[in-house]
Design a protein around this motif. Sequence first.
Motif, PDB file in Angstrom:
ATOM      1  N   UNK A 153       0.861  -1.179   0.000  1.00 27.23           N
ATOM      2  CA  UNK A 153       0.000   0.000   0.000  1.00 27.23           C
ATOM      3  C   UNK A 153       0.900   1.231   0.000  1.00 27.23           C
ATOM      4  N   UNK A 154       0.621   2.164  -0.926  1.00 27.69           N
ATOM      5  CA  UNK A 154       1.481   3.333  -1.096  1.00 27.69           C
ATOM      6  C   UNK A 154       0.631   4.598  -1.078  1.00 27.69           C
ATOM      7  N   UNK A 155       1.067   5.572  -0.303  1.00 26.00           N
ATOM      8  CA  UNK A 155       0.470   6.904  -0.310  1.00 26.00           C
ATOM      9  C   UNK A 155       1.403   7.811  -1.093  1.00 26.00           C
ATOM     10  N   UNK A 156       0.945   8.303  -2.241  1.00 26.72           N
ATOM     11  CA  UNK A 156       1.735   9.186  -3.103  1.00 26.72           C
ATOM     12  C   UNK A 156       1.221  10.609  -2.904  1.00 26.72           C
ATOM     13  N   UNK A 157       1.980  11.413  -2.152  1.00 28.00           N
ATOM     14  CA  UNK A 157       1.573  12.773  -1.820  1.00 28.00           C
ATOM     15  C   UNK A 157       2.131  13.725  -2.877  1.00 28.00           C
ATOM     16  N   UNK A 158       1.221  14.460  -3.543  1.00 34.84           N
ATOM     17  CA  UNK A 158       1.640  15.291  -4.666  1.00 34.84           C
ATOM     18  C   UNK A 158       1.868  14.421  -5.887  1.00 34.84           C
ATOM     19  N   UNK A 159       0.864  13.613  -6.204  1.00 33.68           N
ATOM     20  CA  UNK A 159       1.011  12.578  -7.234  1.00 33.68           C
ATOM     21  C   UNK A 159       1.123  13.134  -8.643  1.00 33.68           C
ATOM     22  N   UNK A 160       0.740  14.398  -8.833  1.00 33.00           N
ATOM     23  CA  UNK A 160       0.760  15.018 -10.168  1.00 33.00           C
ATOM     24  C   UNK A 160      -0.073  14.174 -11.139  1.00 33.00           C
ATOM     25  N   UNK A 161       0.454  13.891 -12.317  1.00 35.56           N
ATOM     26  CA  UNK A 161      -0.311  13.131 -13.305  1.00 35.56           C
ATOM     27  C   UNK A 161      -0.068  11.629 -13.205  1.00 35.56           C
ATOM     28  N   UNK A 162       0.596  11.214 -12.107  1.00 39.37           N
ATOM     29  CA  UNK A 162       0.799   9.775 -11.896  1.00 39.37           C
ATOM     30  C   UNK A 162       2.158   9.270 -12.307  1.00 39.37           C
ATOM     31  N   UNK A 163       3.146  10.162 -12.367  1.00 42.64           N
ATOM     32  CA  UNK A 163       4.479   9.770 -12.811  1.00 42.64           C
ATOM     33  C   UNK A 163       5.027   8.602 -12.000  1.00 42.64           C
ATOM     34  N   UNK A 164       4.677   8.518 -10.714  1.00 48.56           N
ATOM     35  CA  UNK A 164       5.048   7.355  -9.901  1.00 48.56           C
ATOM     36  C   UNK A 164       3.845   6.491  -9.547  1.00 48.56           C
TER      37      UNK A 164
ATOM     38  N   UNK B   6      -0.812   3.600   8.093  1.00 50.33           N
ATOM     39  CA  UNK B   6      -1.675   2.789   7.232  1.00 50.33           C
ATOM     40  C   UNK B   6      -0.994   2.334   5.946  1.00 50.33           C
ATOM     41  N   UNK B   7       0.175   2.904   5.618  1.00 47.86           N
ATOM     42  CA  UNK B   7       0.781   2.632   4.315  1.00 47.86           C
ATOM     43  C   UNK B   7       2.179   2.039   4.475  1.00 47.86           C
ATOM     44  N   UNK B   8       2.460   1.042   3.631  1.00 45.15           N
ATOM     45  CA  UNK B   8       3.803   0.454   3.643  1.00 45.15           C
ATOM     46  C   UNK B   8       4.844   1.488   3.231  1.00 45.15           C
ATOM     47  N   UNK B   9       4.486   2.346   2.288  1.00 50.11           N
ATOM     48  CA  UNK B   9       5.393   3.392   1.806  1.00 50.11           C
ATOM     49  C   UNK B   9       4.627   4.689   1.643  1.00 50.11           C
TER      50      UNK B   9
ATOM     51  N   UNK C 157       4.026   3.005   7.643  1.00 52.61           N
ATOM     52  CA  UNK C 157       4.225   1.833   8.485  1.00 52.61           C
ATOM     53  C   UNK C 157       5.656   1.292   8.358  1.00 52.61           C
ATOM     54  N   UNK C 158       6.202   1.296   7.141  1.00 48.35           N
ATOM     55  CA  UNK C 158       7.523   0.708   6.913  1.00 48.35           C
ATOM     56  C   UNK C 158       8.544   1.730   6.412  1.00 48.35           C
TER      57      UNK C 158
ATOM     58  N   UNK D 294      11.012   2.925   9.058  1.00 51.84           N
ATOM     59  CA  UNK D 294      10.181   3.197  10.223  1.00 51.84           C
ATOM     60  C   UNK D 294       9.863   1.981  11.080  1.00 51.84           C
ATOM     61  N   UNK D 295      10.170   0.785  10.633  1.00 49.66           N
ATOM     62  CA  UNK D 295       9.791  -0.402  11.400  1.00 49.66           C
ATOM     63  C   UNK D 295      10.431  -0.394  12.793  1.00 49.66           C
ATOM     64  N   UNK D 296      11.747  -0.174  12.847  1.00 51.61           N
ATOM     65  CA  UNK D 296      12.422  -0.135  14.140  1.00 51.61           C
ATOM     66  C   UNK D 296      12.001   1.086  14.946  1.00 51.61           C
ATOM     67  N   UNK D 297      11.786   2.207  14.222  1.00 51.95           N
ATOM     68  CA  UNK D 297      11.366   3.436  14.894  1.00 51.95           C
ATOM     69  C   UNK D 297      10.015   3.237  15.575  1.00 51.95           C
ATOM     70  N   UNK D 298       9.077   2.622  14.842  1.00 54.23           N
ATOM     71  CA  UNK D 298       7.753   2.381  15.406  1.00 54.23           C
ATOM     72  C   UNK D 298       7.825   1.396  16.584  1.00 54.23           C
ATOM     73  N   UNK D 299       8.736   0.418  16.473  1.00 55.35           N
ATOM     74  CA  UNK D 299       8.925  -0.549  17.543  1.00 55.35           C
ATOM     75  C   UNK D 299       9.454   0.144  18.793  1.00 55.35           C
ATOM     76  N   UNK D 300      10.461   1.051  18.570  1.00 55.47           N
ATOM     77  CA  UNK D 300      11.037   1.764  19.708  1.00 55.47           C
ATOM     78  C   UNK D 300      10.007   2.679  20.353  1.00 55.47           C
ATOM     79  N   UNK D 301       9.148   3.274  19.508  1.00 58.32           N
ATOM     80  CA  UNK D 301       8.149   4.203  20.028  1.00 58.32           C
ATOM     81  C   UNK D 301       7.127   3.502  20.911  1.00 58.32           C
TER      82      UNK D 301
END
Length: 295
Positions: free
Chosen positions: A74-85, A141-144, A167-168, A286-293
């Motif tokens: 699951x990917x959240x693309x912030x500022x996706x424009x015309x979908x280049x990614x 909520x998003x892997x990336x 999330x990751x 973020x996996x280790x960061x979230x674990x530490x948190x």
Amino acid sequence: MNDFYNASVWEKAWKDDSDTIVNMMRRAGIDPARSFDHKAKTFNEQSFSDEGRKRTQRIMNWLKGQGVQFDTSTILDVGAASGVFSVPFAEHGAQVTAVETSPPLIELLEKNISNLAEDQVKIVPEKFEDIDVQAKGWNQAFDLVFVSMCPVIHDWQSVEKVLQCARKFCYISMPIIPAEHSLVNEVWPLLTGQPFHTKPTEMGYLLHLLYLKGYAYESLITWEKKTKEVTRETAMQETMSWLGHHRLPVDERNRNIIADYLDQAYPSGKVVIQEGGRFGKVLIRLQNQNMNSSQ
């Protein structure tokens, strides 16, 4: 020297910096969220050209090399424009949520995802700054979370908001220096009597604060350039726009100086322009960061 290790000092310095890209846009009367409206079609053509697709693939290959997986992610693309990614992410099997507010870019994004499976790319036509992450159900909520060259990132608080959704992994890219434009370099001395100089932008704040706050990350700094040929009229429009970004008067005097220069330097009416500069990319784990948190 003690302030070098004081995160609050760096957070304040970034927040108060009047020369961030977003602040420069606002001083020039440009809404950062709508800054690509006028060049949406050209941007889309360049992004999905052979050269544009190769650039996208280079970045995706770098992410893969760092352990990012696209298939079933699951990917959240912030500022996706015309979908280049967003489009290639979906083509590689990801479920993509694309945040974009520019109407012409959204129209192009809808067209570019029309051949994909239904709901594989969900468009959210809202400003990310206005979204309530908790209410949206986006907390971790998003892997990336992917934020490429987007003015959403303008201080540490904005970084924390995108990190909250991940999330990751979280990917952020931005210019190391304001993008260079060869024609601006040519005409700047004629307008100011001084050579054109750039200074570093806020990538330094981002990397240093990630370091101070204990995040694990990989970073990459690259030189990137592209060449294009445009008409004198287009060259004039682009150059006047750039002058506004750099706080030079967009007035009749400067317009006449640039017009005279274009007539003399490019008598054929075709102007060759090089654009580019140094760009920074950072992938935060973020996996280790979230674990530490949670401990």
